[in-house]
Design a protein around this motif. Structure first.
Motif, mmCIF file in Angstrom:
data_model
loop_
_atom_site.group_PDB
_atom_site.id
_atom_site.type_symbol
_atom_site.label_atom_id
_atom_site.label_comp_id
_atom_site.label_asym_id
_atom_site.label_seq_id
_atom_site.Cartn_x
_atom_site.Cartn_y
_atom_site.Cartn_z
ATOM 1 N N LYS A 87 -19.631 90.727 47.437
ATOM 2 C CA LYS A 87 -19.902 91.913 48.244
ATOM 3 C C LYS A 87 -20.508 91.566 49.607
ATOM 4 O O LYS A 87 -20.318 92.278 50.573
ATOM 5 N N LYS A 88 -21.270 90.491 49.639
ATOM 6 C CA LYS A 88 -21.850 90.051 50.901
ATOM 7 C C LYS A 88 -22.118 88.547 50.822
ATOM 8 O O LYS A 88 -22.201 87.975 49.739
ATOM 9 N N ILE A 89 -22.291 87.959 51.991
ATOM 10 C CA ILE A 89 -22.544 86.519 52.093
ATOM 11 C C ILE A 89 -23.829 86.315 52.884
ATOM 12 O O ILE A 89 -24.018 86.923 53.943
ATOM 13 N N ILE A 90 -24.711 85.449 52.401
ATOM 14 C CA ILE A 90 -25.930 85.100 53.114
ATOM 15 C C ILE A 90 -25.907 83.600 53.404
ATOM 16 O O ILE A 90 -25.767 82.786 52.492
ATOM 17 N N ILE A 91 -26.008 83.272 54.694
ATOM 18 C CA ILE A 91 -26.021 81.869 55.130
ATOM 19 C C ILE A 91 -27.290 81.651 55.939
ATOM 20 O O ILE A 91 -27.514 82.322 56.955
#
Length: 274
Positions: A87-91
Motif C-alpha cells: 500500500k505504501k513504501i517507506i525509504i
C-alpha cells in the motif's frame, strides 16, 4: 604534459622546374572565367608572360582539445513495485505513495545525478581562413614528411590570418555549444592537448596579360602538385627569423584566455568561471 604548442614545416616534394611547367600549361586560365570565355578579348600564349614566382609556405592548424564537465541534475526515478499487495513504501523514513497505471505499480523517487563527461574536439583549420577540400589538411599530415621547428627561418612564410587567440575562441564556442542537460555545473574545463601550426610549400606564379594590363596567379601545391587557377599573391609574410613562441603569440591576450598558472605546457580554459 608534453608541450601542446609545436610548429612543423613540410619537406618540399615538387621541384620548381616541374611546378613551373604545370603552371605554364595553365597560365591562360589565371585571369578568371570571364576572360577565359570571352571570344573577343581572350588571353593568348604570346600575350601572357611570367612576371615573377615564389615558393611560399602557407599555414594551417591542427588542434585537439577535450572538454571535461562535472555536473548534476535533479530528476525523478520511476521505481516499479513488484508486490501487488503493497500500500505504501517507506525509504529512509520517507513515505512514497504507489501510483497504479494498468498493471504497473510504481513510486516516484526524487534523485540527483552526478555525472562526468568528456567531449573531444579535433580539427584542421586553414590559417588563411579559406574553405579548403574537406580532409585535405589532415591528408597532408598523414602522407608527407615534416620537420619540427623551434626557430622558423622561412622569409616566404605567410602570416596566419587565423591567430591563436581567435582559434582558442572558436574552440571554446564549438565546445560550449554542446548541449548538456544539467541543473548545476561543478566544473567545466577545456584542455588544449594539441595545437600544432603547420607550414606547407606552395609555388605561386604571377603572369602578366600584357595587352590588357592585368595580372593573374597560378598556384602549384608543393606536396601534391595540384594546380590552382586564379590563385592569390600574398603580401603579408614573416620576413624575418621567428621563434615558436612568437608564432604562438604568448602574450597577455593569450594568457588571459587560459587558467592562471597553466603556463605553456598545459593549456586549460575554464568555461563556467567566465
Amino acid at each position: 604534459m608534453e608541450n601542446a604548442e609545436k610548429v612543423f614545416v613540410f619537406d618540399q616534394v615538387y621541384p620548381l622546374s616541374a611546378a613551373a611547367e604545370q603552371a605554364n600549361q595553365k597560365k591562360l586560365n589565371a585571369f578568371g572565367l570571364i576572360a577565359k570565355l570571352n571570344p573577343f578579348k581572350r588571353p593568348k600564349d604570346e600575350t601572357v608572360l611570367l612576371s615573377k614566382h615564389v615558393l611560399r609556405y602557407e599555414p594551417f592548424w591542427q588542434v585537439l582539445t577535450t572538454r571535461s564537465v562535472d555536473y548534476s541534475r535533479e530528476l525523478v526515478y520511476p521505481v516499479e513495485i513488484g508486490n501487488a499487495y503493497a500500500k505504501k513504501i517507506i525509504i529512509n523514513g520517507e513515505e512514497y505513495s504507489i501510483a497504479e497505471q494498468g498493471s504497473k505499480r510504481t513510486i516516484s523517487l526524487p534523485a540527483v545525478e552526478y555525472s562526468h563527461r568528456k567531449i573531444k574536439y579535433e580539427d584542421h583549420l586553414d590559417g588563411l581562413s579559406r574553405d579548403l577540400k574537406k580532409g585535405a589538411l589532415a591528408n597532408y599530415i598523414s602522407k608527407y614528411k615534416v620537420q619540427e621547428q623551434t626557430v622558423l627561418e622561412l622569409p616566404e612564410a605567410i602570416v596566419p590570418q587565423l591567430r591563436l587567440p581567435m582559434l582558442l575562441q572558436k574552440i571554446r564556442q564549438t565546445l560550449a555549444a554542446e548541449v548538456i542537460n544539467a541543473h548545476e555545473f561543478q566544473d567545466d574545463l577545456i584542455t588544449v592537448e594539441k595545437v600544432h601550426l603547420y607550414y606547407r610549400p606552395v609555388f605561386a606564379f604571377e603572369y602578366a596579360w600584357t595587352t590588357e594590363d592585368k595580372v593573374g596567379v597560378i598556384e602549384v601545391d608543393g606536396l601534391t602538385g595540384e594546380v590552382i587557377e586564379n590563385g592569390q599573391w600574398f603580401k603579408e609574410k614573416l620576413q624575418a627569423i621567428t621563434t615558436r613562441d612568437m608564432l604562438f603569440e604568448m602574450g597577455s591576450e593569450l594568457a588571459g584566455a587560459l587558467v592562471p598558472g597553466g603556463g605553456a605546457a598545459v593549456k586549460v580554459i575554464r568555461i563556467i568561471s567566465e
